[in-house]
Design a protein around this motif. Structure first.
Motif, short mmCIF file in Angstrom:
data_model
loop_
_atom_site.label_atom_id
_atom_site.label_comp_id
_atom_site.label_asym_id
_atom_site.label_seq_id
_atom_site.Cartn_x
_atom_site.Cartn_y
_atom_site.Cartn_z
N GLU A 155 0.78 -1.23 0.11
CA GLU A 155 0.12 -0.30 -0.15
C GLU A 155 0.64 1.02 -0.08
N ARG A 156 0.38 2.37 -0.42
CA ARG A 156 1.66 3.82 -0.52
C ARG A 156 -0.23 4.46 -0.02
N LYS A 157 0.35 5.73 0.93
CA LYS A 157 -0.06 6.18 1.56
C LYS A 157 0.34 7.94 0.47
N ALA A 158 -0.33 8.60 0.06
CA ALA A 158 -0.28 9.80 -0.80
C ALA A 158 -1.44 11.28 -0.10
N SER A 159 -0.84 12.39 -1.02
CA SER A 159 -2.13 14.07 -0.91
C SER A 159 -1.92 14.03 -1.87
N HIS A 160 -2.65 14.74 -2.37
CA HIS A 160 -3.26 15.00 -3.82
C HIS A 160 -3.61 16.03 -3.47
N ILE A 161 -3.74 17.52 -4.42
CA ILE A 161 -4.78 18.79 -4.68
C ILE A 161 -5.22 18.85 -5.61
N LEU A 162 -6.52 18.85 -5.97
CA LEU A 162 -7.60 18.42 -7.12
C LEU A 162 -8.09 20.32 -7.80
N ILE A 163 -7.84 20.70 -8.83
CA ILE A 163 -8.40 20.80 -9.05
C ILE A 163 -9.22 20.86 -10.37
N VAL A 164 -10.64 20.83 -9.99
CA VAL A 164 -12.23 20.87 -10.78
C VAL A 164 -12.12 21.47 -12.27
N GLY A 165 -11.96 20.80 -13.68
CA GLY A 165 -11.99 21.37 -14.62
C GLY A 165 -10.64 21.10 -15.38
N THR A 166 -11.41 21.40 -16.61
CA THR A 166 -10.70 21.21 -17.97
C THR A 166 -9.98 22.62 -18.33
N ASP A 167 -9.93 23.44 -18.70
CA ASP A 167 -10.67 24.33 -19.46
C ASP A 167 -9.56 25.73 -18.96
N GLY B 49 -3.68 0.13 -7.66
CA GLY B 49 -4.36 -0.43 -8.76
C GLY B 49 -6.06 0.02 -8.22
N THR B 50 -6.52 1.53 -7.21
CA THR B 50 -7.49 2.05 -6.70
C THR B 50 -8.14 3.02 -6.90
N MET B 51 -6.79 4.21 -7.92
CA MET B 51 -7.16 4.74 -8.12
C MET B 51 -7.16 5.22 -10.18
N VAL B 52 -7.37 6.15 -9.89
CA VAL B 52 -7.81 6.20 -11.85
C VAL B 52 -6.32 6.11 -11.91
N PRO B 53 -6.40 5.59 -13.50
CA PRO B 53 -4.72 4.79 -14.03
C PRO B 53 -3.71 6.68 -14.43
N GLU B 54 -3.99 8.03 -14.91
CA GLU B 54 -3.29 8.64 -14.64
C GLU B 54 -3.26 9.14 -12.61
N PHE B 55 -4.11 8.78 -12.43
CA PHE B 55 -2.99 9.01 -11.19
C PHE B 55 -2.19 8.15 -10.79
N GLU B 56 -2.10 6.80 -10.93
CA GLU B 56 -1.47 5.51 -10.24
C GLU B 56 -0.20 6.19 -11.48
N THR B 57 -0.26 6.60 -12.97
CA THR B 57 0.72 6.47 -13.31
C THR B 57 1.80 7.63 -12.62
N GLU B 58 0.98 8.40 -12.18
CA GLU B 58 2.42 9.24 -11.77
C GLU B 58 2.94 9.31 -10.52
N LEU B 59 2.01 8.74 -9.66
CA LEU B 59 2.31 8.26 -8.27
C LEU B 59 3.66 7.35 -8.40
#
Length: 299
Positions: free
Chosen positions: A141-153, A199-209
Motif C-alpha cells: 500500500e501507499r499513502k499519498a496526498s493530492h491537490i485537485l482543481i476541478v475542470g479542464t479549461d 490500482g485503487t485510483m484512476v490510471p492517470e493518478f497511478e501513473t504519476e504516483l
C-alpha cells in the motif's frame, strides 16, 4: 478642559463596553446579521475536521454566511406574517428544537459517562491483540496526498500551475490542499488520501504516483477525468501486519464511536420499552393516509 477629557473618556469606555457585549457581525443587512457564533452553531452538526475546514476559507465563510443570512431574513418574514403560529408549524418548530436538544444531551452525557482516554487505549490494545486479521495487509500500500482543481479549461490549468509554482517556492503542500483543493474528502485532511492498495485510483493518478520514489516527493500537474491534480507520495508499506502505532488512533476513534452508540442505544431502548402504542389509533391513521395515497396515485 479636564472635565471635557474625563467626559470623553467615560463616553469612549461606555462605547467599548457596549461594543464588546454585542457579537461581531460577519455578514449583515440593515435589518439582520450573522455572527461568528451563528456560524459555529450551524457547523456543530459536521465532524470537527470538516467543520474547521469549512470555516477556514474566507470565501466559503462568506458564501455560508449569505446562506445563513437568507435563512434568518426569510424566517423573520415568516414570523412577521404569523406563519409560526399555526398548530402544525409549532409542532414542526418544536421537533427541530428537540432534535438539537437531543444531540446536545447525548454529547453532555457522553462527556460525563463516556470512557476515559485510558479505557479507549485499552480497547485499542485489546482489539489489536484479539482480532489480528483486521490488521493484515494482503498487498503493498501507499499513502499519498493530492491537490485537485476541478475542470479542464484554461482557468483550471492556470490555477493548478500557480499552485505548483508556489510548491516550487517552498509553500506547504498540506496548507495549499486544505485551502484550494476541491476534493471534499481529502481537503479537510490537508490533502491526505490515507493508505490505499495499488490500482485503487484512476490510471492517470497511478501513473504519476508510480514515478515518485521518495516520501515527500510530488508530481508535476497532470489531468484526469476529475480535473487537474498534483500528487505527493507520503509513505509506503509492504504486505504484512500493520504496527499498532499506525492503527492506534483509528482504533481509539472507533472505540469512542462504539461507546457513544452504546450510550445512545441504551437511552433509546429504555424509552421504547416504556412506549405504549395505541393499535387502533395507529391503524386508523395509517388507513387514512393509504386512502390519500391511493387518490394521489389515481390522478
Amino acid at each position: 478642559m479636564r472635565m471635557k477629557f474625563v467626559s470623553l473618556t467615560v463616553g469612549m469606555s461606555l462605547s467599548l463596553v457596549v461594543s464588546a457585549a454585542q457579537p461581531q457581525a460577519l455578514v449583515w443587512t440593515s435589518t439582520q446579521q450573522v455572527t461568528a457564533q451563528d456560524f459555529e452553531a450551524d457547523a456543530l452538526s459536521l465532524p470537527s475536521n470538516v467543520r474547521y475546514h469549512a470555516l477556514s476559507d474566507p470565501f466559503k465563510v462568506e458564501i455560508v454566511g449569505q446562506g445563513l443570512l437568507v435563512r434568518t431574513t426569510l424566517a423573520k418574514q415568516a414570523r412577521e406574517k404569523g406563519l409560526d403560529k399555526g398548530d402544525l408549524a409549532q409542532i414542526r418548530l418544536r421537533q427541530v428544537q428537540e432534535t438539537a436538544l437531543m444531540d446536545l444531551l447525548l454529547e453532555d452525557l457522553f462527556k460525563a459517562q463516556g470512557p476515559s482516554e485510558a479505557d479507549l487505549l485499552k480497547y485499542a490494545e485489546n482489539e489489536y491483540k484479539h482480532n489480528p486479521e483486521r490488521f493484515k495487509l494482503p498487498a503493498d500500500e501507499r499513502k499519498a496526498s493530492h491537490i485537485l482543481i476541478v475542470g479542464t479549461d484554461e482557468e483550471a490549468k492556470k490555477a493548478i500551475d500557480d499552485l505548483y509554482q508556489q510548491l516550487q517556492k517552498g509553500a506547504d503542500f498540506g496548507e495549499l490542499a486544505f485551502k484550494f483543493s476541491k476534493d471534499p474528502g481529502s481537503a479537510p485532511n490537508y490533502g491526505s488520501l490515507g493508505y490505499f492498495p495499488r490500482g485503487t485510483m484512476v490510471p492517470e493518478f497511478e501513473t504519476e504516483l508510480d514515478k515518485l520514489k521518495k516520501n515527500g516527493e510530488y508530481s508535476k500537474p497532470f489531468q484526469s477525468s476529475f480535473g487537474w491534480h498534483i500528487v505527493r507520495l507520503d509513505d509506503s508499506r509492504d504486505a504484512g501486519m500493520l504496527p499498532f502505532e499506525q492503527v492506534r488512533d483509528n482504533l481509539i476513534a472507533e472505540g469512542r464511536a462504539k461507546a457513544f452508540k452504546d450510550l445512545r442505544d441504551t437511552l433509546v431502548q429504555k424509552i421504547i420499552a416504556e412506549a405504549k402504542p395505541e393499535k387502533d389509533a395507529i391503524e386508523a391513521f395509517a388507513k387514512k393516509n393509504k386512502e390519500l395515497a391511493d387518490k394521489q396515485r389515481a390522478k
